[in-house]
Every structure is written in C-alpha cells, then in structure tokens.
Design an enzyme around this catalytic site. Structure first.
Site: not given
Ligand code: NAD
Length: 488
Positions: A172, A247, A281, A382
């Site tokens: 997804k 991650e 991130c 963050e």
């Molecule tokens: P998010 O957690 O809101 O969403 C990430 C994904 O999860 C999206 O596809 C979203 O639709 C899905 N999602 C949301 N709620 C969900 C649920 N209840 N169950 C399953 N899936 C769900 O994060 P974001 O705002 O889209 O992304 C930014 C975050 O991602 C930041 O915290 C960043 O640090 C982190 N990030 C981490 C890495 C890493 O490798 N450690 C890399 C990039 C981004």
C-alpha cells in the site's frame, strides 16, 4: 487522469468504485483520481498473492533475479517519465528525482536482482554421523506499507528483497503519493513478473493499511512511517503473530566539533536537513555545534539557508520544492510557535515564501531555530520538514549525552578531524547509522534501520534478505547404522 488498483496482474477499480484525488503540492491542483482500496480489495489482493506464492517461491532463484534485473533496466528506460511523475506527486525537485531517486531505485532493484541466487543457506558442524543444514525459506505473503516522502525508492527498498527471497507482496503506497508506485506495477508486468506476485492497493491507512496489518493471510508486515502508526501496526498484527519490521521516525543528531572542516560541515549540514525539504526520517534535524565555532558556523549556515533556491519542483534550477501536502506544511509551521513558546530563537525562515507564484503551494522557507535546552519540544519531536533545531555543547561527553537524549535512534552524523573521537563517538551513539564527515549516505548494500523508537529490522544488504526469510534447520542421519531407540 484516472488510475486503478493493481491486483492479480491487472489494473482494476476498487470493489466499491471509490477514488481519492492526488494533488500537486506546487499549487494543490488535482493531478489524478486514484482508485481507493477498501478491505474487500485487500482481501482480493491477498488471495492473488497466496495463489502466486507456490510457483514464485519455487522458481529458480536466478529466474526471479532475471525479472528484477529486467525491471531495473526498464526503470532506466523510463527514467525521465518516472522522475517527472515523482516530482509532480511529491514536490521533490526534478533535479533530485533525476539524479537520486530514479538511479537509486534502479540500483536497488539491480542489487537484489543480483542477490537472488547468491543468498544461500548454511551447514552447521554438529555431532558425528549427522548433517545439519539450514534452508532460508520465504515467509509467504508479505504486506508492505510505505509513506509519502520517497515513494519510488521505498517501494524498491521493500519489494526488491522480498521478491528476490521468493515472497509475494501486497503493497500500500501512501494515500497522497501513489503515482510512481502504480507506474512501477506497469513496468513489472512488462518485465514478466507473473500475475499476483505483486499487488498494489492505494488507499487509506486507517482502512486498507489497517486491514493489511490485521490480515490472517499475511505472514509478515513491513512498515515505514511514523512511530505512532508503527505501534498501531504491532497491535493489529498480533492476531496471527505476524513477523513485523518497522522503519519509524527520527531526530538525527548532527554534531560539529571545533576541529571540523567548517565549510564541509556547513555544506553537509545543509544537505542533512534541507534535502527533500527535510522530509526524511534520517534528516539531521538536531544541529549540535561546539560552542567555540557556533557563532561563525551559524552565520555562514544561515546565509547558505537563505540562498537556497525555492521553487516549482519541475524547474531544473529549483533546489527545494514544496512540502508534500498542505496539512503537513501547516504542521511544520506550527513548530515555529512551539519553539517560541519555550524560549527558542528563530534565526531564519519560519514562514512560507512571500512570492506570488508559490502562494498556492505547500512551501516553507528553510528554517533555523535555536532551542533553549535539549529537552525543548523542537529538540525532541520529529518535525519532518526544512526545520533544524540548533543546540550547543562544550565537550565530547556533553555532545554524546545530548545526541543520545531522545527516544529515537536512526541516522546521525559527526564532523571532526580527530580519528579517535570519530570512532569513539560512532561506537557510543544510539543510532542505526552514523556518518563521519558526511551525512545521509545510503547504498543498497548497506543496512538501513534504527533502534529505540525508530523501529527494528533492517532494509538493504544481506540483512534485508534475512528479514524476508525464515530459517529451517534440517537434520540428516548420514550414518548407515540402525539407530537405537534411546539416543546416546
Ligand atoms: P504515517 O505513519 O502517517 O503513514 C505511513 C503509511 O502508513 C501510509 O501509507 C499510511 O497510509 C499508513 N497508515 C496510516 N495509518 C495506518 C494504520 N492504522 N494501519 C496501517 N497503515 C497505516 O507516516 P507519514 O506521515 O506518511 O510518514 C512520515 C513518517 O515516516 C515520519 O515519522 C518519518 O520519520 C517516517 N519515515 C521513516 C523512515 C525509516 O526508514 N525509518 C523512512 C521514511 C519515513
């Protein structure tokens, strides 16, 4: 433009016909309507992946690899189209998408395509008369959920090792950036990937994402996103005790010592926080300066930040584009008030640019804030934008205490000419990755991931292949004698 889900090798509408618009962050215009997967669509995708698993996992590893290598070639053939799509949907400057996102995506597919037939099991030297060998078997259907900050790259980081190891996938993309992933699905079909091996289900996190995390037909869920969502995924996955890989967020410490090469550190620190508008991130979002060089460093660093060319990502002169959504821009800007409320000092930026041609987009000027203490919210939480928090320190011990003083442990960097200090700090820092006299280097061969609230598991390299396999230990009695009833 309309886009559909990719299930069982075909592009299809959502079962309930619903769609979600995806917007151009430069001006918030609608780029396309994209089918929005509901739970019934995730069920269809899982069923297709389950049907595809037996033959994909038994295919010769070299043949799986050949398909991934073909995909890497196709990504290069379609490089310009992919770069433009990624920039349009996410706001990445086209210059970056061309020079980094697309080549890194192709490199990742190629690395794991080559890895497919080189990842092998072991033989354990056990007691005489027995042979014990270890098979590395795929786990089955893997659910993968990715965020919006690097969609093209992250789908490669997740899918390439999973497929190389013989798993089938339901992925997804983030609801706001599905376009490049759907293009990859098209290229996968062209590369000869059998139907059902990969299924792409754009949709809401709370619906499609949650259903993937809960699904009893999925053996493992791999997630990149925020720490809060990561926790929800762990809970949702407990029903069938899925393997989970996370991650999550970060608050990267980027430490500049007083013996550092200042120009290199200034340039590297700007890259650490302002590349991709700080939406990374691993961003170096806590800039920690030795007090002896802090004033000179900050003056030059702020001048560099003010000189960054902000603009339409499709313009090749642009160095920083818009944030990926208006909601996220507002969240980033809200941290300027958070900083002020706790006595922080705004040194640069902190507002949208005052330029008519950018007024409808999600732009934020490169922002530098000096925090009062390492415990301030802007030094702990963050922000995930072009927003860097500056802290100062007097010696190595204080630097280490501040660097390790958050809940996160993902990327971190340090700038020094002292070899012993560099390695000592690298050893002591609570982080999954440490860059010395550089920042934010990634390579398909080098493990990527975090500790603490930044998650667990590693992407890239041999570690990624281990994450997408499970070990089976096989014991063989190679001695011809009839064994006694009671082992001795
Ligand atoms: P998010 O957690 O809101 O969403 C990430 C994904 O999860 C999206 O596809 C979203 O639709 C899905 N999602 C949301 N709620 C969900 C649920 N209840 N169950 C399953 N899936 C769900 O994060 P974001 O705002 O889209 O992304 C930014 C975050 O991602 C930041 O915290 C960043 O640090 C982190 N990030 C981490 C890495 C890493 O490798 N450690 C890399 C990039 C981004």
């Amino acid at each position: 433009m309309r886009h559909q889900l990719f299930i069982d090798g075909r592009f299809v509408d959502a079962a309930d016909g619903r769609t979600l618009p995806t917007l151009n962050p430069h001006d918030n215009s609608v780029i396309a309507e994209v089918a929005m997967a509901g739970t019934a669509d995730v069920d269809r995708a899982v069923a297709a992946a389950q049907r595809a698993f037996p033959s994909w996992s038994r295919l010769a590893a070299a043949d799986r690899g050949r398909i991934l290598l073909k995909l890497a070639d196709l990504i290069e053939t379609h490089a310009e189209e992919l770069a433009r799509l990624e920039s349009l949907d996410t706001g990445h400057p086209l210059k970056d998408s061309r020079a980094l996102d697309v080549p890194r995506t192709a490199a990742c597919w190629r690395y794991f395509g080559g890895m497919a037939d080189k990842f092998q099991g072991d033989v354990v030297p056990v007691e005489a008369g027995f042979l014990n060998y270890l098979l590395r078997e795929p786990v089955g259907v893997v659910g993968q959920i990715v965020p919006w900050n690097f969609p093209l790259m992250f789908t490669a980081w997740k899918m390439a090792p999973a497929l190389a190891a013989g798993n089938t996938v339901v992925l997804k993309p983030a609801e706001i950036t599905p376009l490049s992933t759907l293009k990859i699905a098209e290229l996968m079909a062209e590369a000869g990937l059998p139907d059902g091996v990969v299924n792409i289900v754009p949709g809401l996190g709370s619906v499609a994402g949650q259903h993937i995390a809960e699904h009893p037909g999925i053996a493992k869920v791999a997630f990149t996103g925020s720490t809060a969502t990561g926790r929800r995924i762990v809970q949702a996955s407990s029903g069938n005790l899925k393997k989970v890989q996370l991650e999550l967020g970060g608050k990267g410490a980027n430490i500049v010592f007083d013996d550092a090469h200042l120009t290199a550190a200034i340039n590297g620190s700007a890259w650490a926080i302002f590349h991709n508008q700080g939406q990374a991130c691993i961003a170096g979002s806590r800039l920690m300066l030795h007090s002896a060089i802090a004033d000179e460093f900050l003056e030059r660093f702020a001048a560099l930040a003010r000189s960054i060319r902000l603009g339409n990502p499709m313009d090749t002169a642009t160095e920083m584009g818009p944030l990926t959504s208006a909601q996220h821009r507002d969240r980033v800007l809200s941290y300027v008030d958070v900083a002020r409320e706790q006595g922080g000092e705004l040194i640069a930026g902190g507002r949208p640019p005052a330029r008519d041609e950018l007024s409808r987009g999600c732009y934020v000027e490169p922002t530098i804030v000096r925090a009062r203490t390492p415990q301030d919210r802007v030094a702990q939480e963050e922000v995930f934008g072009p927003f860097v928090t500056v802290l100062t320190f007097k010696d190595d011990d204080e630097a280490l205490a501040i660097a390790n003083g958050t809940q996160y442990g993902l990327g971190s960097g340090l700038w020094t000419a002292n070899l012993q200090r560099a390695h000592r700090m690298a050893r002591e820092m609570k982080a999954g990755m440490v860059w010395i006299n550089s920042y934010k280097r990634v390579n398909p061969g080098s493990p990527f991931g975090g500790v603490g609230q930044s998650g667990y598991g590693r992407e890239m390299g041999f570690d990624a292949m281990r994450e997408y396999t499970q070990v089976k230990s096989v014991w063989v009695n190679v001695d011809a004698q009839t064994p006694p009833w009671y082992p001795r």
